[in-house]
Design a protein around this motif. Structure first.
Motif, PDB file in Angstrom:
ATOM      1  N   TRP A 125     -54.845 -37.911  25.797  1.00 46.16           N
ATOM      2  CA  TRP A 125     -53.605 -37.914  25.019  1.00 46.16           C
ATOM      3  C   TRP A 125     -52.370 -37.539  25.826  1.00 46.16           C
ATOM      4  CZ3 TRP A 125     -50.173 -33.952  23.729  1.00 46.16           C
ATOM      5  CH2 TRP A 125     -50.579 -32.646  24.030  1.00 46.16           C
ATOM      6  N   LEU A 126     -52.504 -36.857  26.938  1.00 47.96           N
ATOM      7  CA  LEU A 126     -51.327 -36.409  27.679  1.00 47.96           C
ATOM      8  C   LEU A 126     -50.433 -37.556  28.168  1.00 47.96           C
ATOM      9  CD1 LEU A 126     -52.190 -33.320  29.908  1.00 47.96           C
ATOM     10  CD2 LEU A 126     -50.212 -33.619  28.420  1.00 47.96           C
ATOM     11  N   PHE A 134     -44.934 -26.582  24.080  1.00 45.12           N
ATOM     12  CA  PHE A 134     -45.801 -25.762  23.224  1.00 45.12           C
ATOM     13  C   PHE A 134     -46.067 -24.437  23.936  1.00 45.12           C
ATOM     14  CE2 PHE A 134     -46.909 -30.258  22.511  1.00 45.12           C
ATOM     15  CZ  PHE A 134     -46.516 -30.375  21.180  1.00 45.12           C
ATOM     16  N   ILE A 194     -56.442 -29.884  26.553  1.00 41.55           N
ATOM     17  CA  ILE A 194     -55.601 -31.077  26.693  1.00 41.55           C
ATOM     18  C   ILE A 194     -55.970 -31.783  27.994  1.00 41.55           C
ATOM     19  CG2 ILE A 194     -53.683 -30.266  25.298  1.00 41.55           C
ATOM     20  CD1 ILE A 194     -52.230 -29.607  27.925  1.00 41.55           C
ATOM     21  N   PHE A 249     -53.538 -23.436  26.597  1.00 44.36           N
ATOM     22  CA  PHE A 249     -54.102 -24.699  27.049  1.00 44.36           C
ATOM     23  C   PHE A 249     -55.237 -24.406  28.025  1.00 44.36           C
ATOM     24  CE2 PHE A 249     -49.751 -26.581  26.104  1.00 44.36           C
ATOM     25  CZ  PHE A 249     -50.190 -27.213  24.949  1.00 44.36           C
ATOM     26  N   TRP A 306     -48.435 -39.143  25.233  1.00 46.43           N
ATOM     27  CA  TRP A 306     -47.498 -38.148  24.698  1.00 46.43           C
ATOM     28  C   TRP A 306     -46.313 -37.934  25.634  1.00 46.43           C
ATOM     29  CZ3 TRP A 306     -46.235 -33.295  26.741  1.00 46.43           C
ATOM     30  CH2 TRP A 306     -45.455 -32.473  25.906  1.00 46.43           C
ATOM     31  N   ALA A 307     -46.587 -37.985  26.947  1.00 51.07           N
ATOM     32  CA  ALA A 307     -45.531 -37.759  27.929  1.00 51.07           C
ATOM     33  C   ALA A 307     -44.734 -39.027  28.225  1.00 51.07           C
ATOM     34  CB  ALA A 307     -46.133 -37.221  29.227  1.00 51.07           C
ATOM     35  N   LYS A 320     -44.764 -30.326  31.087  1.00 50.19           N
ATOM     36  CA  LYS A 320     -44.012 -30.588  29.859  1.00 50.19           C
ATOM     37  C   LYS A 320     -44.750 -30.045  28.643  1.00 50.19           C
ATOM     38  CE  LYS A 320     -42.145 -34.382  27.043  1.00 50.19           C
ATOM     39  NZ  LYS A 320     -41.983 -35.858  26.929  1.00 50.19           N
ATOM     40  N   ALA A 321     -46.058 -30.260  28.574  1.00 46.13           N
ATOM     41  CA  ALA A 321     -46.842 -29.740  27.444  1.00 46.13           C
ATOM     42  C   ALA A 321     -46.777 -28.225  27.398  1.00 46.13           C
ATOM     43  CB  ALA A 321     -48.289 -30.218  27.564  1.00 46.13           C
ATOM     44  N   GLU A 322     -46.871 -27.600  28.550  1.00 48.40           N
ATOM     45  CA  GLU A 322     -46.819 -26.138  28.600  1.00 48.40           C
ATOM     46  C   GLU A 322     -45.459 -25.615  28.145  1.00 48.40           C
ATOM     47  OE1 GLU A 322     -49.173 -24.050  29.248  1.00 48.40           O
ATOM     48  OE2 GLU A 322     -50.712 -25.064  30.433  1.00 48.40           O
ATOM     49  N   ASN A 365     -48.323 -32.296  32.453  1.00 49.43           N
ATOM     50  CA  ASN A 365     -48.930 -31.023  32.087  1.00 49.43           C
ATOM     51  C   ASN A 365     -47.883 -29.924  31.930  1.00 49.43           C
ATOM     52  OD1 ASN A 365     -52.179 -30.867  32.262  1.00 49.43           O
ATOM     53  ND2 ASN A 365     -51.427 -32.481  33.614  1.00 49.43           N
ATOM     54  N   TRP A 414     -46.530 -26.886  16.103  1.00 51.74           N
ATOM     55  CA  TRP A 414     -47.620 -27.853  16.086  1.00 51.74           C
ATOM     56  C   TRP A 414     -47.177 -29.160  15.421  1.00 51.74           C
ATOM     57  CZ3 TRP A 414     -51.795 -27.538  18.855  1.00 51.74           C
ATOM     58  CH2 TRP A 414     -52.835 -28.422  18.608  1.00 51.74           C
TER      59      TRP A 414
END
Length: 309
Positions: A31-32, A61, A27, A66, A35-36, A56-58, A54, A307
């Motif tokens: 796209w981050l 998901f 990632i 990652f 998406w955020a 938030k993605a962690e 970063n 996902w």
């Protein structure tokens, strides 16, 4: 990268069984930010927004791997900027590094930049230094040194079409160019490893490899990539080629690669056949599926309930 996931990755590379087949992906800036819910330019210019996106993605998901995780990068501008590339920045588009080589004769005057002071590399180091403690407090570590590959950087310095044509028109100068770039990339990766003692892996990304036929790959890509991967004694050596992966698959093990992040153009069964049994695991870009060397059914990849559709 989460420490738990890193330890699982080491087991996977060593051929040890895992309780669950892991799912992971790369990632980064394409796209981050969207998406955020932030501007791309804010993502690059604000350390805090970069960190929160970063994180938030962690958290959302939490079961995914990652790689590299908390990737401090400035798109395709990071490495070309060290060679003097003019970089254009846009609010909601990726930055672009403009050509620095307009005639093949200019290659003769190139010198190896210093990643500690030239271009955007020092900004990458400082961002990670500033946020290392908060990254570690969240249960992660800085595990990867990351660089674009020599053909990728050369294509931005010259233009992709011009670079690929020059493989035939002036191969000696192209070797000079790749020599300078490779020396810089090894120094850049080495600087990251020496700065962060938690780093135990390298990630090299080079999609231009997939635009080469086998003769050009063997002459212009394989030697320099092999030199990069074999310059570092780390347990994880990840190569990303998001274009056609057939040309390099059979050579990856001898190059020193033990994880291949390849394109959606190929399925797992094909890549397993082309890469052979020596490569420990593979990944499909976009699907983000890791597959260990041990024999497993290939027909139905695992599903992750978190996902996005």
């Amino acid at each position: 990268m989460k420490n738990k996931h890193w330890n699982e990755l080491l087991k996977l590379i060593a051929g040890e069984p895992l309780e669950m087949l892991p799912t992971g992906l790369i990632i980064d800036s394409p796209w981050l930010p969207g998406w955020a819910g932030i501007d791309t330019l804010d993502y690059f210019t604000s350390d805090e927004l970069w960190f929160q996106a970063n994180l938030k993605a962690e958290e959302v998901f939490e079961d995914l791997w990652f790689l590299p995780g908390f990737w401090a990068e400035y798109g395709m501008c990071t490495e070309p900027s060290a060679f003097g590339a003019r970089c254009s920045w846009h609010r909601n588009e990726l930055p672009f590094a403009h050509k620095t080589i307009h005639s093949l004769e200019e290659i003769d005057r190139l010198v190896v930049p210093d990643p500690a002071v030239d271009g955007l590399a020092p900004f990458v180091i400082k961002r990670l230094e500033r946020y290392r403690s908060r990254i570690e407090q969240a249960g992660h570590s800085i595990r990867f040194a990351v660089a674009r590959g020599p053909l990728n950087v050369a294509s931005f310095m010259m233009g992709a079409t011009e670079f690929l044509m020059a493989l035939r028109d002036d191969s000696l100068r192209i070797h000079k160019l790749l020599r300078v770039i490779t020396d810089y990339l090894i120094q850049w990766l080495d600087l990251q490893i020496k700065t962060f003692d938690s780093i135990e892996g390298i990630l090299v990304l080079d999609d231009i490899v997939g635009f080469c036929g086998e003769p050009d790959f063997l002459e212009f890509a394989r030697p320099y990539l092999t030199e990069i991967f074999q310059a570092f004694n780390v347990p994880v050596k990840l190569f990303h080629n998001d274009a056609d992966g057939r040309v390099c698959a059979g050579y990856l093990h001898k190059m020193g690669v033990n994880i291949f992040n390849f394109s959606f153009l190929h399925n797992l069964a094909e890549m397993r056949e082309w890469a052979g049994d020596k490569l420990r695991c593979w990944a499909i870009f976009r699907r983000g599926i890791f597959w260990p060397r041990a024999n497993r059914p290939m027909s139905k990849p695992p599903c992750n309930p978190h996902w996005p559709a």
